[in-house]
Design an enzyme around this catalytic site. Sequence first.
Site, short mmCIF file in Angstrom:
data_model
loop_
_atom_site.label_atom_id
_atom_site.label_comp_id
_atom_site.label_asym_id
_atom_site.label_seq_id
_atom_site.Cartn_x
_atom_site.Cartn_y
_atom_site.Cartn_z
N ASP A 1 4.98 -7.34 -7.30
CA ASP A 1 4.32 -6.33 -6.66
C ASP A 1 4.54 -5.02 -7.49
OD1 ASP A 1 2.88 -4.79 -4.83
OD2 ASP A 1 3.59 -5.66 -3.04
C1 NOJ Z 1 1.47 -2.65 -3.38
C2 NOJ Z 1 1.24 -3.63 -2.20
O1 NOJ Z 1 2.22 -4.46 -1.67
C3 NOJ Z 1 0.25 -4.81 -2.95
O2 NOJ Z 1 -0.26 -5.57 -1.79
C4 NOJ Z 1 -0.80 -4.37 -3.65
O3 NOJ Z 1 -1.33 -5.40 -4.13
C5 NOJ Z 1 -0.38 -3.52 -4.88
N1 NOJ Z 1 0.63 -2.48 -4.39
C6 NOJ Z 1 -1.30 -3.10 -5.82
O4 NOJ Z 1 -1.89 -2.16 -5.31
#
Ligand code: NOJ
Length: 758
Positions: free
Chosen positions: A284
């Site tokens: 993430d």
């Molecule tokens: C953080 C989030 O937790 C995740 O769900 C998302 O896909 C990513 N950022 C990318 O934007």
Amino acid sequence: MKKISFIIIASVMVTLQLYAQDAKMNAFVSELMGKMTIDEKIGQLNLVTPGGAVTGSVVSSDVDNKIRNGQVGGLFGITGPDKVHKAQEIAVNNSRLKIPLLFGLDVIHGHRTIFPIPLGLSCSWDTALIERSARIAATEASADGLDWGFSPMVDIARDPRWGRIAEGAGEDPFLGSQIARAMVKGYQGANNDLTKTDVIMACVKHFALYGAEDAGRDYNTTDMSRIKMYQYYLPPYKAAVDAGVGTVMSSFNEIDGIPATGNKWLMTDLLRKQWGFKGLVVTDYTAVNEMSAHGEGDLQTVSALALNAGIDMDMVGEGFLTTLKKSLQEGKVTEQGINDACRRVLEAKYKLGLFDNPYRRMDMVRANKEILSAEHRKAARETAAHSFVLLKNDNQLLPLKKSGTIAVIGPLADSKRNMLGTWSVSGDPAKSISVLEGIKNGAGAANIVYAKGANLSDDREFAKHVNVFGTEIDFDNRSADEMLTEATTIASKADVVVAVLGEAADMTGESSSMSNIGLQESQLNLLKALIKTGKPVVIVLFNGRPMTLTWENDHAPAILDVWFGGTEAGNAIADVLFGNYDPSGKLTTSFPRNVGQIPIYYNHKNTGRPLDGNEFQKFRSDYLDVSNDPLYPFGYGLSYTRFSYSDISLSKKEISPNDKLQVRLTVTNTGNFDGEETVQLYIRDMVATITQPVKELKAFQKVWLKKGESKEVSFTLSIDDLKFYNSDLNLIYEPGDFKVFVGGNSRDVKEAGFTLTK
Ligand code: NOJ
């Protein structure tokens, strides 16, 4: 016999074909990797964003140059064929090895045509409808230049304070698994052929247990037993893997004291070895770097930890890019480890057909024709109507008549900005239908009057926290009293009041945890004033989480929960309010009576001192000041019609492990409308070496019944439905007594019993 041999020959041929395809891919990737320097290999592990959907404090810099230098494997945060084309040109024309980039984005509940938020979608309990919504999202996203969507989010959540409960399918692992499968199928196409130009590669997230954070606070610590993980939290991720999901995203939280992103047990032992996952694992947003704050060491240390754990791609933080070479020289990571990760990134690109044509998912003609097409909008409207849950409907106040005067009142009644809900990064609020518009479109001869009535919240500091992506909570020039007076004046002259209340779109979603999950004070004041007029009040409730609605439930005659319905929300709401569509949504999360009951979920354990009934008893597992049961239980949702259930009939009273058990009953539509019911089957294992929950969903069926019609509903249970994890984490069954329950929600059920013999 002939048929069986045909099936065997066909499956052998498919397997051989897959082997041949794999061999071809391996040869291609090996040859390419033979030409790559170690820097270029590390470059492939770098996922950057030039901005757009930013969910952290860092944004990648100097992106163009990095692409030229072979320091970028993929890009996310941009969309549109022209923009994506330009970025791809840099990689394909100007980098040494001309390796195409992978383009990803948060395609979560639709792309440009926005569908209901995932929690709402799940309340349809309609996997075909959910699959179609993902299919449409993939069609639009792939025309728009994207190869890869960061969905489905399958984190089981039992805590409505957590804002991200909006992004998942609720509290149940069985339903969550079905939905995970449907979404993967929708995104990746029925046979997982990722070379097709209208599919995108899915990414199941957030692996793992992100929904179990302490106190519902985002990014917080999680801690649970392995049995709890295996039985309740891991099944939906596993279902996505079994469905062939191309990628997995690591979660921010720790597991057993080790952040998921650096957790070798999770990423390698469980995911790859036990589950056989062969695809790409991405972190993430800056999750590698965040391991330093978790207390795992400096950037070099945590980057090595992540790679060694089994992570392939580093989202945004560039820990891999800046430290892996040094770690290799110092023997902290191996070349094999870097090669494995690089291979998986290249394989993903190969599977997506990008080496054949790096521009294959940038289709201006298709984008112009398909994005937000009438057909997609129609599907969004239909899906939204299926996601709404009727929580209360005294004296059949709903459906509304298309005559008389309807006062539409509330801060969310005329707010396009709040229709789409969280994580609709490519949705255009201006293209959405507000509730007021929808009601006007569908009201026939009725006279529609409108007043805002109150600000969504009067708390300016709170509004600042919510309005990070734009003004969702705005402040009227008039005082609260002036707005109230206008609202009650028009309400008094109307036949019925539709009060459009609830949360702003970004009061749920990432980094949107709340400790008070009731209506904002300004809205509660408005509601009280409207009810005081004596006119019948229907609450149309916007929310991304279960809210505490005890007062509302006690005082308002009708409540329709509409979540955030997406582009066509307003029309879909009108469809349901006016009875063009009979509401059929069922909750996938329990609604607590107050915050103190959290976590509250239907599949809880019995404890050694269970409460018998609902009345307080001393020295029992209960509260002095509130009952144990939720305000609205899991699986609950009313309809304009009524359904009655016959007693359950079982094919046997005793079954052996090889037997199947038929569970039958008749459901009758006893009301005045045609309608759809979701018939739910739960079981309870009465005696086991590992204590079992009081109910567990094992099957459900949707039945459409004309008014007055009866249908027999039949379920087949097998030994797999009776298994649980033991202390060695083996999935086992134990002979003994079971109960089976069938009903229209998890509380109001018919019951029967059977015995599993040795
Ligand atoms: C953080 C989030 O937790 C995740 O769900 C998302 O896909 C990513 N950022 C990318 O934007």
